[in-house]
Write a protein that holds these residues in place. Structure first.
Motif, PDB file in Angstrom:
ATOM      1  N   ASP A 326       0.828  -1.208   0.000  1.00  0.00           N
ATOM      2  CA  ASP A 326       0.000   0.000   0.000  1.00  0.00           C
ATOM      3  C   ASP A 326       0.860   1.254   0.000  1.00  0.00           C
ATOM      4  O   ASP A 326       0.592   2.208  -0.742  1.00  0.00           O
ATOM      5  CB  ASP A 326      -0.932  -0.020   1.217  1.00  0.00           C
ATOM      6  N   VAL A 327       1.908   1.275   0.811  1.00  0.00           N
ATOM      7  CA  VAL A 327       2.800   2.441   0.839  1.00  0.00           C
ATOM      8  C   VAL A 327       3.618   2.515  -0.446  1.00  0.00           C
ATOM      9  O   VAL A 327       3.900   3.604  -0.959  1.00  0.00           O
ATOM     10  CB  VAL A 327       3.705   2.404   2.081  1.00  0.00           C
ATOM     11  N   PHE A 328       3.999   1.371  -0.987  1.00  0.00           N
ATOM     12  CA  PHE A 328       4.664   1.348  -2.294  1.00  0.00           C
ATOM     13  C   PHE A 328       3.790   2.015  -3.349  1.00  0.00           C
ATOM     14  O   PHE A 328       4.246   2.864  -4.125  1.00  0.00           O
ATOM     15  CB  PHE A 328       4.964  -0.098  -2.686  1.00  0.00           C
ATOM     16  N   MET A 329       2.503   1.651  -3.371  1.00  0.00           N
ATOM     17  CA  MET A 329       1.576   2.228  -4.342  1.00  0.00           C
ATOM     18  C   MET A 329       1.307   3.703  -4.064  1.00  0.00           C
ATOM     19  O   MET A 329       1.078   4.485  -4.988  1.00  0.00           O
ATOM     20  CB  MET A 329       0.257   1.454  -4.330  1.00  0.00           C
ATOM     21  N   MET A 330       1.345   4.090  -2.797  1.00  0.00           N
ATOM     22  CA  MET A 330       1.120   5.489  -2.431  1.00  0.00           C
ATOM     23  C   MET A 330       2.124   6.404  -3.109  1.00  0.00           C
ATOM     24  O   MET A 330       1.789   7.510  -3.541  1.00  0.00           O
ATOM     25  CB  MET A 330       1.211   5.648  -0.919  1.00  0.00           C
ATOM     26  N   ALA A 331       3.368   5.946  -3.228  1.00  0.00           N
ATOM     27  CA  ALA A 331       4.398   6.754  -3.882  1.00  0.00           C
ATOM     28  C   ALA A 331       4.287   6.701  -5.394  1.00  0.00           C
ATOM     29  O   ALA A 331       4.734   7.614  -6.086  1.00  0.00           O
ATOM     30  CB  ALA A 331       5.783   6.274  -3.449  1.00  0.00           C
ATOM     31  N   LEU A 332       3.674   5.651  -5.906  1.00  0.00           N
ATOM     32  CA  LEU A 332       3.663   5.403  -7.346  1.00  0.00           C
ATOM     33  C   LEU A 332       2.469   6.003  -8.067  1.00  0.00           C
ATOM     34  O   LEU A 332       2.597   6.510  -9.192  1.00  0.00           O
ATOM     35  CB  LEU A 332       3.703   3.891  -7.592  1.00  0.00           C
ATOM     36  N   ALA A 333       1.308   5.955  -7.448  1.00  0.00           N
ATOM     37  CA  ALA A 333       0.071   6.319  -8.142  1.00  0.00           C
ATOM     38  C   ALA A 333      -0.900   6.968  -7.155  1.00  0.00           C
ATOM     39  O   ALA A 333      -0.748   6.840  -5.936  1.00  0.00           O
ATOM     40  CB  ALA A 333      -0.567   5.068  -8.765  1.00  0.00           C
ATOM     41  N   PRO A 334      -1.924   7.659  -7.676  1.00  0.00           N
ATOM     42  CA  PRO A 334      -2.867   8.330  -6.771  1.00  0.00           C
ATOM     43  C   PRO A 334      -3.865   7.405  -6.091  1.00  0.00           C
ATOM     44  O   PRO A 334      -4.679   7.864  -5.292  1.00  0.00           O
ATOM     45  CB  PRO A 334      -3.589   9.320  -7.694  1.00  0.00           C
ATOM     46  N   GLY A 335      -3.791   6.105  -6.369  1.00  0.00           N
ATOM     47  CA  GLY A 335      -4.735   5.171  -5.772  1.00  0.00           C
ATOM     48  C   GLY A 335      -4.270   4.622  -4.444  1.00  0.00           C
ATOM     49  O   GLY A 335      -3.446   5.218  -3.751  1.00  0.00           O
ATOM     50  N   LYS A 336      -4.791   3.438  -4.079  1.00  0.00           N
ATOM     51  CA  LYS A 336      -4.490   2.837  -2.788  1.00  0.00           C
ATOM     52  C   LYS A 336      -4.958   1.392  -2.790  1.00  0.00           C
ATOM     53  O   LYS A 336      -5.743   0.975  -3.654  1.00  0.00           O
ATOM     54  CB  LYS A 336      -5.194   3.606  -1.666  1.00  0.00           C
ATOM     55  N   GLU A 337      -4.487   0.627  -1.805  1.00  0.00           N
ATOM     56  CA  GLU A 337      -5.057  -0.684  -1.528  1.00  0.00           C
ATOM     57  C   GLU A 337      -6.229  -0.480  -0.577  1.00  0.00           C
ATOM     58  O   GLU A 337      -6.152   0.346   0.338  1.00  0.00           O
ATOM     59  CB  GLU A 337      -4.012  -1.609  -0.908  1.00  0.00           C
TER      60      GLU A 337
END
Length: 371
Positions: A326-337
């Motif tokens: 989730d934190v990985f995705m937070m830096a990558l894209a505007p979405g979330k788990e």
């Protein structure tokens, strides 16, 4: 007579000291945990698992060094790398022969996921995720600076991950290979666990954001009567031209989704905020028939399990994996788990009152939407 028991004050001091040392070790473990990822990447790049697999039995260190073209001056350093990889559970170490030379063997993890000739090979995914374009170094700046881009990735690179994919052929190729490896692995699991229930009887399927078509191709192979297509941006589906098993359709999911009995969204919605997810799902709803006619949206995503939720089937490592990703995705894209409650809110807003969730892997699930 004086008691032989430890002085209470001294005992408290010893407990505090022990806790301090454990805390110090734990902090260091967090600080240097990235070395595990870097060592895994090194193993994938060198092809260590492939060499051991081809040998067919535990491989002596001297032979492994030769096959990998490791410089003689790096022998001790390579031994130290293998020591860490053994500790991580990726390889097994033993000794053999009169000279007790150390040998290395595969473990179930490396045998399944790091041997490139295996169907479950995840080496491309390893290399795509552990990429030098990582943007987590500027998270603190992103959190505290006003009017910055929507993600730390945008801040770090000056463009979104999707823009970088379109402009950087090497990054795009690595990313697509990684996504294809994951899609192939997930396709095998889904088809084995619930293939007939999910895809049986469907006349047509379109994989939105389907990349190189690995998932759609697997479905087409298992259900040849089903017409399968991949819908993605033009620079992505260009590689699909000539694939006899799946059709390639170029377009933007925010504008429309091609009509089909079922629409697949694998690792798509977690890239976007709630409002954009609703927009995408509304376009999916326009593309499929109602439930009575066999229409459905098939979503493959994480369903977050929070640490305060009681679920004996969820392991601590799975929860940690979800939190890390989730934190990985937070830096990558505007979405979330998202948790089930968060998913449900999006589904209802998009006009899907019915859904089901089927766990297909420890950290991910298959969700079916109906209206």
């Amino acid at each position: 007579m004086e008691s032989m028991n430890e002085n209470p004050i001294q005992g408290d001091h010893q407990v505090a000291k022990a806790e301090l040392m454990r805390g110090h070790d734990h902090l260091w473990n967090i600080i240097f945990s990235y070395v595990n990822s870097m060592s895994l990447k090194c193993a994938a790049e060198l092809g260590i698992a492939d060499e051991i697999y081809r040998h067919g039995q535990p491989l002596p260190l001297s032979v492994l060094l030769t096959k990998l073209s490791i410089l003689p001056s790096r022998t001790d350093s390579f031994r130290r790398l293998m020591r860490l990889l053994v500790h991580c559970g990726l390889f097994a170490r033993s000794t053999a022969g009169d000279e007790k030379e150390e040998t290395y063997a595969l473990t179930p993890i490396s045998a399944s996921f790091l041997v490139t000739s295996k169907a479950e090979n995840m080496s491309p995914f390893v290399l795509a995720m552990i990429d030098p374009v990582d943007s987590h170094h500027c998270l603190s700046r992103w959190f505290t600076t006003a009017d910055e881009p929507s993600t730390a990735f945008d801040l770090f690179h000056g463009k979104s991950v999707f823009e970088l994919s379109g402009n950087n052929p090497e990054f795009n190729a690595n990313f697509n290979r990684g996504m294809a490896a994951d899609a192939s692995f997930m396709a095998k699991l889904i088809l084995q666990q619930c293939g007939n229930d999910v895809f049986g009887g469907l006349r047509s399927v379109v994989d939105v954001g389907g990349g190189s078509g690995a998932l759609a191709t697997a479905i087409a192979g298992a259900f040849p009567q089903t017409k399968c297509a991949v819908f993605d941006l033009p620079h992505v589906v260009s590689s699909l031209q000539g694939n006899p098993m799946v059709a390639a359709i170029a377009g933007d999911m925010f504008e429309f989704v091609p009509p089909a009995d079922a629409v697949i969204l694998k690792w798509v919605l977690h890239d976007w905020n709630d409002e954009d997810c609703v927009r995408i799902l509304r376009n999916c709803k326009k593309a499929i028939p109602p439930k009575e006619e066999g229409g459905k949206v098939i979503i493959i995503e994480m369903v977050m399990k929070l640490e305060n939720e009681e679920d004996g089937s969820i392991h601590d490592e799975t929860i940690e994996t979800q939190l890390l990703f989730d934190v990985f995705m937070m830096a990558l894209a505007p979405g979330k788990e998202r948790s089930e409650a968060e998913w449900k809110s999006i589904f209802l807003a998009a006009g899907f009152p019915g859904y089901s969730i089927t766990p297909i892997l420890g950290s991910r699930s298959l969700i079916q939407l109906f209206y």
